[in-house]
Design an enzyme around this catalytic site. Structure first.
Site, mmCIF file in Angstrom:
data_model
loop_
_atom_site.group_PDB
_atom_site.id
_atom_site.type_symbol
_atom_site.label_atom_id
_atom_site.label_comp_id
_atom_site.label_asym_id
_atom_site.label_seq_id
_atom_site.Cartn_x
_atom_site.Cartn_y
_atom_site.Cartn_z
ATOM 1 N N HIS A 72 0.874 -1.096 0.048
ATOM 2 C CA HIS A 72 0.048 -0.148 0.047
ATOM 3 C C HIS A 72 0.873 1.447 0.077
ATOM 4 C CE1 HIS A 72 -3.251 -2.734 0.621
ATOM 5 N NE2 HIS A 72 -2.807 -3.027 1.985
ATOM 6 N N HIS A 123 -6.746 -4.534 -1.312
ATOM 7 C CA HIS A 123 -6.364 -5.827 -1.382
ATOM 8 C C HIS A 123 -6.514 -6.573 -2.573
ATOM 9 C CE1 HIS A 123 -6.327 -4.454 3.005
ATOM 10 N NE2 HIS A 123 -4.979 -5.002 2.971
#
Length: 330
Positions: A56, A217
């Site tokens: 991320h 995700h």
């Protein structure tokens, strides 16, 4: 699959080491490399800590520094940090005023942060703010509520600034909980995520398709729709956001357009322009803006739009000086 890596197993650790070495003037590894923390901790303030899986970046390690996070814990790709990592961050940064943990609303993150709190609570005063700004999970009935996505940046920035100014732990907790009800995000993707360990994408789209309501995700969204012009895509995202947040006349807002890893700046600014026009037509005053790639999903070609309704005092916290790898202003 071609990626600039040596092995999938070492990718996250080697990437974090490179990050620390690139920004060693203001971040260092914690003990046993369990966390990344500010090089110069400020005594007498509440420690603000966050973390999550790798993939991320620049969130969360890119937000460690003056005016934002005191430490961040990084797990393997899309994997929560361990309780041991979180405890290490608490031990290294608590100067006696307690710790505020900012946690994204995912099952693994919630479980591991809760375990760390149970093990450290006897030695430290700890509070938690759960970030749950995503709209789509709440609509598809997955049962665990809203996910924490790009709005996490907003909460980390505001709470980090408030802590830097000396706000005590309980007040930070109240501020964070209040912010969570006034921040909403929604994303769209043009391709799935290429996960290093599996060497395949999380979902496949045809040339004329897009995935609406995706997570960070690689989760598919709530619907697969025909790909269309940018203005129409942005209008759909903004309409859903505005319909899901409690608006007041003359509301002041931060508008944040975030790239998910594979979207060039030109497209993000184009989307911001459309989103701002949409908001202003509905009487929403855009007082602050942020456009860029900050909360990613590896190489996902997509973007998210975040609207945060803020008070005058919260806008001042946004303006407060910050010195981190990813956010920096005086």
């Amino acid at each position: 699959m071609k990626k600039f890596m040596n092995t999938a197993e070492t990718m996250a650790a080697e990437s974090v080491e490179g990050f620390v070495r690139a920004h060693e003037s203001f971040v260092v590894f914690g003990a046993d490399r369990k966390c990344v923390r500010r090089r110069q901790l400020q005594p007498g303030k509440v420690a603000v800590i966050s973390g999550g899986g790798a993939g991320h970046e620049p969130m969360h390690i890119g937000f460690v520094g003056q005016g934002m996070l005191d430490a961040a814990c990084v797990g393997h790709v899309f994997t929560s940090p361990t309780p041991s990592q979180i405890i290490s961050a608490i031990e290294e940064t608590d100067s006696g005023q307690g710790c505020l943990l900012i946690v994204k609303n995912y099952d693994g993150d919630i479980m591991n942060f809760e375990m760390a709190i149970e093990m450290a609570a006897g030695r430290h005063d700890i509070e938690t703010v759960i970030v749950a700004d995503d709209i789509e999970t709440a609509r598809v009935g997955e049962g665990r509520g809203r996910r924490g996505v790009a709005g996490t940046l907003v909460i980390e920035k505001l709470l980090g600034a408030a802590a830097e100014q000396g706000m005590p732990l309980q007040a930070l907790k109240r501020l964070g909980d209040g912010l969570s009800t006034r921040i909403r995000s929604m994303g769209v993707a043009l391709n799935g995520v290429t996960v290093p360990h599996t060497q395949r994408t999380t979902f496949a789209l045809g040339a004329g398709e897009m995935e609406v309501g995706i997570g960070i995700h690689g989760e598919p969204g709530h619907s697969r729709q025909p790909f269309t012009a940018s203005d129409a895509i942005v209008h759909q995202l903004c309409e859903t956001i505005v319909g899901d947040i409690a608006m007041k006349p003359g509301a002041k807002a931060l508008l944040f357009v975030n790239g998910l890893g594979g979207t060039p700046p030109a497209e993000l600014y184009l989307a911001y322009n459309a989103a701002r026009r949409f908001m202003e037509k509905r009487g929403i005053e855009i007082e602050r803006s942020l456009v860029g790639t900050y909360v990613t999903s590896l190489d996902m070609q997509g973007l998210s739009i975040t609207l945060a309704l803020l008070t005058t005092e919260e806008l001042q916290l946004w303006d407060f000086p910050v010195i981190t790898a990813a956010l920096r202003w005086s």
